[in-house]
Design a protein around this motif. Structure first.
Motif, PDB file in Angstrom:
ATOM      1  N   TRP A 243      -6.384   0.159  -0.952  1.00  0.00           N
ATOM      2  CA  TRP A 243      -4.975   0.144  -1.358  1.00  0.00           C
ATOM      3  C   TRP A 243      -4.657   1.447  -2.082  1.00  0.00           C
ATOM      4  CZ3 TRP A 243      -2.303  -4.202   0.175  1.00  0.00           C
ATOM      5  CH2 TRP A 243      -3.088  -5.279   0.574  1.00  0.00           C
TER       6      TRP A 243
ATOM      7  N   GLN B  26       1.542   1.308  -2.361  1.00  0.00           N
ATOM      8  CA  GLN B  26       1.141  -0.098  -2.469  1.00  0.00           C
ATOM      9  C   GLN B  26      -0.252  -0.156  -3.097  1.00  0.00           C
ATOM     10  OE1 GLN B  26       1.360  -1.526   1.580  1.00  0.00           O
ATOM     11  NE2 GLN B  26      -0.728  -0.901   1.966  1.00  0.00           N
TER      12      GLN B  26
ATOM     13  N   VAL C 181       0.122  -4.248  -6.175  1.00  0.00           N
ATOM     14  CA  VAL C 181       0.078  -5.394  -5.272  1.00  0.00           C
ATOM     15  C   VAL C 181      -0.439  -6.628  -5.998  1.00  0.00           C
ATOM     16  CG1 VAL C 181      -1.013  -6.315  -3.190  1.00  0.00           C
ATOM     17  CG2 VAL C 181      -0.150  -3.976  -3.214  1.00  0.00           C
TER      18      VAL C 181
ATOM     19  N   GLY D 292       4.518   1.408   2.718  1.00  0.00           N
ATOM     20  CA  GLY D 292       4.258   0.460   1.644  1.00  0.00           C
ATOM     21  C   GLY D 292       5.475   0.204   0.772  1.00  0.00           C
TER      22      GLY D 292
ATOM     23  N   SER E  81       7.512  -3.439   0.247  1.00  0.00           N
ATOM     24  CA  SER E  81       7.811  -4.038  -1.051  1.00  0.00           C
ATOM     25  C   SER E  81       9.318  -4.225  -1.240  1.00  0.00           C
ATOM     26  CB  SER E  81       7.235  -3.170  -2.185  1.00  0.00           C
ATOM     27  OG  SER E  81       7.806  -1.874  -2.172  1.00  0.00           O
TER      28      SER E  81
ATOM     29  N   LEU F  29       2.847  -7.382   3.209  1.00  0.00           N
ATOM     30  CA  LEU F  29       1.885  -6.467   2.583  1.00  0.00           C
ATOM     31  C   LEU F  29       0.536  -6.520   3.291  1.00  0.00           C
ATOM     32  CD1 LEU F  29       2.711  -7.024  -1.194  1.00  0.00           C
ATOM     33  CD2 LEU F  29       2.947  -4.872   0.078  1.00  0.00           C
TER      34      LEU F  29
ATOM     35  N   TRP G 234      -1.306  -3.448   5.357  1.00  0.00           N
ATOM     36  CA  TRP G 234      -2.667  -3.055   5.007  1.00  0.00           C
ATOM     37  C   TRP G 234      -3.593  -3.121   6.219  1.00  0.00           C
ATOM     38  CZ3 TRP G 234      -7.034  -6.520   4.522  1.00  0.00           C
ATOM     39  CH2 TRP G 234      -8.202  -5.891   4.034  1.00  0.00           C
TER      40      TRP G 234
END
Length: 306
Positions: free
Chosen positions: A85, A89, A94, A239, A243, A300, A304
Motif C-alpha cells: 500500500w 492509499q 486505508v 487510489g 477513496s 479499495l 490494490w
C-alpha cells in the motif's frame, strides 16, 4: 385528514412526510394517516413509511453482511501485504478508513432491529447511536479529504499520529450536534429518529450545516483545489479516486437534505407531487450513501489487486 386547496401546503412538516434520515429508528404509522392534502379535490397520498418499514431492515442486514465481508478482506490484505500500500492509499489511511466503515456497519444490525420491532433501547442509546453513526461519517470524510491533499499518511510517524488524533477527535466533536438533535418519539410504537427537535432548533441547524459542509462543501473545495493547484493535480492517482467514492455516494443525500430544509421551512412551496415523491428520493439518496460501507472496501481491494 384533508385540507382545502386554499390552505398553505406546509405538508412536509407532518410526521407523515418522513425520509431515510429516520433510517436510525423505527417508523410506524398506520395507513389511515397517509392521505394528507387535497389539491383540486384530489387527495395526496404518501405511502413511504409502510414501504420503509418493509424494505429497510432487509436492506440494512444485507448491507451489513457485505460490509463485514469487504472490511474483513481489506484488513486481511493490510496484514498480509503491509508494504503493498503506497500513498495516496497508504496502509495507515486505508486502515483508518476500514475502522470508519466497520464502525458504521456495526450500527446497522441494531438499527434494522429498531425499525422492524420498535426501538427498545431507550433515548440515551438512541442518541449514542446517532453520535457514533455520524462520528464514522465525519471521520471518513476528513480522512478522504486529508488523504487527497497531503502525503502525511505515507508513514506512521509522530506527524501522522498527531493528524490521526486530530481527525478522530474533530469528527467526534462535529458529530455531537447529531446526538442533541435526535431522540425517541412516541408514535404507535417508540421510534428513534434523527430529528426529534424543531426544524429551526439550534441543534438541528448546526447538525444540518455540518452535514452540508461534509457532503457538499468539502468535496467541492477539494475538487476545485485539485483542478487549480498543479501539484495536487499531478498527484492524482487511482487510489484517490477510489477513496472519493465516499463523497460520490453521499453528495446526493447532501443535496436532498438542503432541499428538505427548504421545503420544511416553506422557502420552497411543495406540491402534491412533491409530498408524494420527495421522501422516496431522499430515502434512496441516503440508502445510496449507506452503501459506502460495503462498496468502499471492495473498491479499495479491487484497486490494490489490480
Amino acid at each position: 385528514a384533508h385540507r382545502s386547496h386554499s390552505q398553505s401546503p406546509s405538508i412536509l412538516e407532518s410526521q407523515n412526510s418522513l425520509d431515510l434520515q429516520e433510517i436510525i429508528g423505527n417508523l410506524s404509522y398506520d395507513d389511515s394517516n397517509m392521505t394528507f392534502l387535497d389539491y383540486d379535490a384530489a387527495p395526496c397520498h404518501n405511502q413511504y413509511c409502510p414501504l420503509f418499514q418493509r424494505v429497510a431492515p432487509t436492506f440494512l442486514a444485507v448491507t451489513c453482511a457485505a460490509a463485514a465481508l469487504g472490511t474483513g478482506a481489506l484488513l486481511v490484505a493490510l496484514a498480509k501485504r503491509p508494504h503493498a500500500w503506497g500513498w495516496p492509499q497508504s496502509r495507515v489511511l486505508v486502515a483508518q478508513l476500514a475502522v470508519g466503515t466497520g464502525l458504521f456497519a456495526a450500527l446497522l444490525p441494531p438499527v434494522a432491529a429498531g425499525i422492524w420491532q420498535g426501538w427498545r433501547l431507550g433515548a440515551g442509546l438512541c442518541r449514542l447511536t446517532h453520535l457514533l453513526w455520524h462520528w464514522s461519517l465525519f471521520a471518513q470524510g476528513l480522512l478522504v479529504g486529508s488523504g487527497s491533499c497531503s502525503s502525511a499518511w505515507c508513514r506512521w510517524d509522530p506527524r501522522s499520529r498527531r493528524l490521526a488524533v486530530a481527525v478522530w477527535a474533530s469528527a467526534l466533536l462535529l458529530a455531537t450536534p447529531a446526538a442533541f438533535a435526535s431522540g425517541t418519539v412516541a408514535t404507535p410504537e417508540i421510534s428513534c429518529i434523527r430529528r426529534s427537535v424543531d426544524i429551526l432548533s439550534p441543534a438541528y441547524l448546526l447538525h444540518l450545516a455540518l452535514c452540508l459542509c461534509l457532503f457538499l462543501l468539502l468535496p467541492a473545495v477539494l475538487l476545485a483545489a485539485t483542478l487549480a493547484v498543479p501539484r495536487l493535480r499531478a498527484g492524482w492517482e487511482p487510489g484517490i479516486g477510489v477513496s472519493w467514492l465516499f463523497f460520490g455516494l453521499w453528495v446526493p443525500y447532501g443535496v436532498g437534505l438542503a432541499v428538505d430544509f427548504l421545503l420544511r421551512t416553506g422557502l420552497l412551496q411543495p406540491t402534491c407531487g412533491t409530498f408524494e415523491h420527495f421522501d422516496y428520493v431522499l430515502g434512496l439518496s441516503e440508502g445510496l450513501g449507506v452503501l459506502h460501507c460495503c462498496l468502499g472496501p471492495a473498491a479499495l481491494l479491487a484497486t490494490w489487486l489490480c
